[in-house]
Write an enzyme that holds these catalytic residues in place. Structure first.
Site, short mmCIF file in Angstrom:
data_model
loop_
_atom_site.label_atom_id
_atom_site.label_comp_id
_atom_site.label_asym_id
_atom_site.label_seq_id
_atom_site.Cartn_x
_atom_site.Cartn_y
_atom_site.Cartn_z
N SER A 52 46.12 56.09 42.28
CA SER A 52 45.84 55.32 43.44
C SER A 52 46.28 53.84 43.43
O SER A 52 46.46 53.12 44.35
CB SER A 52 44.34 55.29 43.57
OG SER A 52 43.59 54.88 42.59
N GLU A 72 64.63 66.93 56.57
CA GLU A 72 64.25 67.35 55.43
C GLU A 72 63.36 66.23 54.95
O GLU A 72 62.21 66.42 54.16
CB GLU A 72 65.21 67.20 54.35
CG GLU A 72 66.05 68.77 54.19
CD GLU A 72 66.93 68.77 53.26
OE1 GLU A 72 67.46 67.88 52.43
OE2 GLU A 72 67.23 70.17 52.84
N ARG A 75 59.80 65.97 56.20
CA ARG A 75 58.72 66.87 55.37
C ARG A 75 57.66 66.26 54.52
O ARG A 75 56.68 66.65 54.33
CB ARG A 75 59.49 68.04 54.47
CG ARG A 75 60.41 68.81 55.50
CD ARG A 75 59.63 69.99 55.90
NE ARG A 75 58.82 70.64 55.03
CZ ARG A 75 57.75 71.44 55.58
NH1 ARG A 75 57.21 71.48 56.89
NH2 ARG A 75 57.11 71.97 54.81
N HIS A 76 58.16 64.86 54.23
CA HIS A 76 57.29 64.10 53.35
C HIS A 76 56.22 63.30 54.22
O HIS A 76 56.63 62.35 54.82
CB HIS A 76 58.00 63.14 52.42
CG HIS A 76 58.88 63.65 51.51
ND1 HIS A 76 58.65 64.09 50.09
CD2 HIS A 76 60.30 64.33 51.59
CE1 HIS A 76 59.83 64.72 49.67
NE2 HIS A 76 60.75 64.76 50.38
N GLU A 83 61.67 57.19 64.73
CA GLU A 83 63.03 57.52 64.78
C GLU A 83 63.81 57.14 66.38
O GLU A 83 62.99 57.46 67.38
CB GLU A 83 63.28 59.09 64.44
CG GLU A 83 64.67 59.34 64.58
CD GLU A 83 64.81 61.14 64.55
OE1 GLU A 83 65.92 61.47 64.40
OE2 GLU A 83 63.76 61.70 64.03
N ARG A 87 65.63 61.06 74.02
CA ARG A 87 65.19 61.33 75.33
C ARG A 87 65.36 60.08 75.88
O ARG A 87 65.44 59.96 77.23
CB ARG A 87 63.65 61.32 75.42
CG ARG A 87 63.21 62.64 74.83
CD ARG A 87 61.68 62.69 75.07
NE ARG A 87 61.29 63.11 76.39
CZ ARG A 87 60.12 62.75 76.77
NH1 ARG A 87 59.07 62.37 75.99
NH2 ARG A 87 59.80 62.76 78.29
N ARG A 155 70.53 66.60 75.49
CA ARG A 155 70.46 66.61 74.11
C ARG A 155 70.51 67.85 73.25
O ARG A 155 70.82 68.02 72.22
CB ARG A 155 69.30 65.87 73.37
CG ARG A 155 67.97 66.22 73.56
CD ARG A 155 66.73 65.47 73.20
NE ARG A 155 65.69 66.01 73.52
CZ ARG A 155 64.50 65.31 72.64
NH1 ARG A 155 64.48 64.63 71.93
NH2 ARG A 155 63.43 65.72 73.36
N ARG A 173 53.65 54.86 45.50
CA ARG A 173 53.15 56.17 45.04
C ARG A 173 53.88 57.29 45.90
O ARG A 173 54.50 58.14 45.24
CB ARG A 173 51.74 56.36 45.06
CG ARG A 173 51.32 57.67 44.52
CD ARG A 173 49.50 57.97 44.75
NE ARG A 173 49.18 59.10 43.98
CZ ARG A 173 48.06 59.64 44.00
NH1 ARG A 173 47.26 58.96 44.90
NH2 ARG A 173 47.55 60.35 43.20
N ARG A 182 63.68 64.65 45.47
CA ARG A 182 65.07 64.38 46.43
C ARG A 182 66.11 63.78 45.35
O ARG A 182 67.18 63.41 45.71
CB ARG A 182 64.68 63.71 47.54
CG ARG A 182 63.65 64.36 48.47
CD ARG A 182 64.12 65.75 48.69
NE ARG A 182 63.05 66.06 50.07
CZ ARG A 182 63.35 67.35 50.67
NH1 ARG A 182 64.33 68.15 50.08
NH2 ARG A 182 62.34 67.62 51.60
#
Length: 228
Positions: A52, A72, A75-76, A83, A87, A155, A173, A182
């Site tokens: 912590s 990928e 996913r974290h 992003e 649209r 798109r 952390r 990664r």
């Protein structure tokens, strides 16, 4: 791949004062310069996986990479993301092609495989096939936009090899957890085998991290690259 530091509130001193509040309370004032005891404390926290204190910091980066890399990365869930949206804006015709030294051939079975360099002919096939597919896809996208079709529909024609952009914010952390998974390091306690394209991004992230928090980064390395 582009990974650029935008802003940060992260230092080795942040780890120290966050940890020392457990024994010093309000007297745990951040140190301007870390001495031997502070460096030892950071190494102890890393070694014993007291995680912590490493959460009291923030690093925001701007990233440009192919969409398959973003899928990928995202996913974290120990990070915050915003992003570019297809649209709301027209995506540029910027696509990913592997470098000439990218290993192209997968050898072995799932869970026990490796990648090897391809032949010149295989590299030519990759380049020519991807370029043809990208041109066809973007022409279809462009045609739909020109016909007045909404961007959010058009798109759908675009492949995951097109580039997108995002801001990503991590605490130290979470960032170390990302790096442990990664990047490939033979000396790590748990050796990971990431896809090369996200590893290219992770290497840039690690350079930023090592510059901002050199003591923490050194402890991360010394203790097997295991996130605390």
């Amino acid at each position: 791949m582009t990974v650029r530091l935008i802003k940060h509130a992260a230092s080795d001193a942040d780890v120290v004062f966050a940890a020392r509040v457990s024994t010093q309370g309000a007297d745990s004032i951040p140190a301007e310069v870390l001495g031997g005891s502070e460096r030892g404390l950071i190494n102890y926290l890393m070694r014993e996986r007291h995680g912590s204190p490493f959460e009291h910091g923030s690093i925001t980066m701007y990233v440009e990479a192919p969409i398959f890399v973003f899928r990928e990365w995202q996913r974290h869930r120990i990070a915050s993301y915003n992003e570019e949206s297809a649209r709301y804006r027209e995506l540029r015709p910027t696509f990913y092609l592997p470098a000439v030294d990218r290993k192209l051939v997968q050898v072995g079975k799932a869970g026990a495989y490796r990648f090897e360099r391809g032949t010149a002919e295989q590299l030519d096939i990759v380049d020519s096939t991807l370029v043809a597919a990208y041109r066809t896809a973007y022409d279809a996208y462009d045609q739909m936009l020109a016909a007045g079709i909404a961007r959010e529909i058009a798109r759908a024609a675009l492949p995951v090899g097109i580039y997108s952009s995002m801001y990503v914010t991590m605490n130290p952390r979470g960032l170390m957890n990302f790096l442990s998974l990664r990047t490939h390091r033979e000396g790590a306690a748990f050796v990971s085998n990431p896809q090369r394209e996200i590893e290219m991004c992770a290497e840039k992230v690690e350079a930023i991290f090592a510059d901002l928090m050199p003591v923490t980064h050194a402890a991360f390395e010394a203790n097997g690259r295991v996130a605390p």
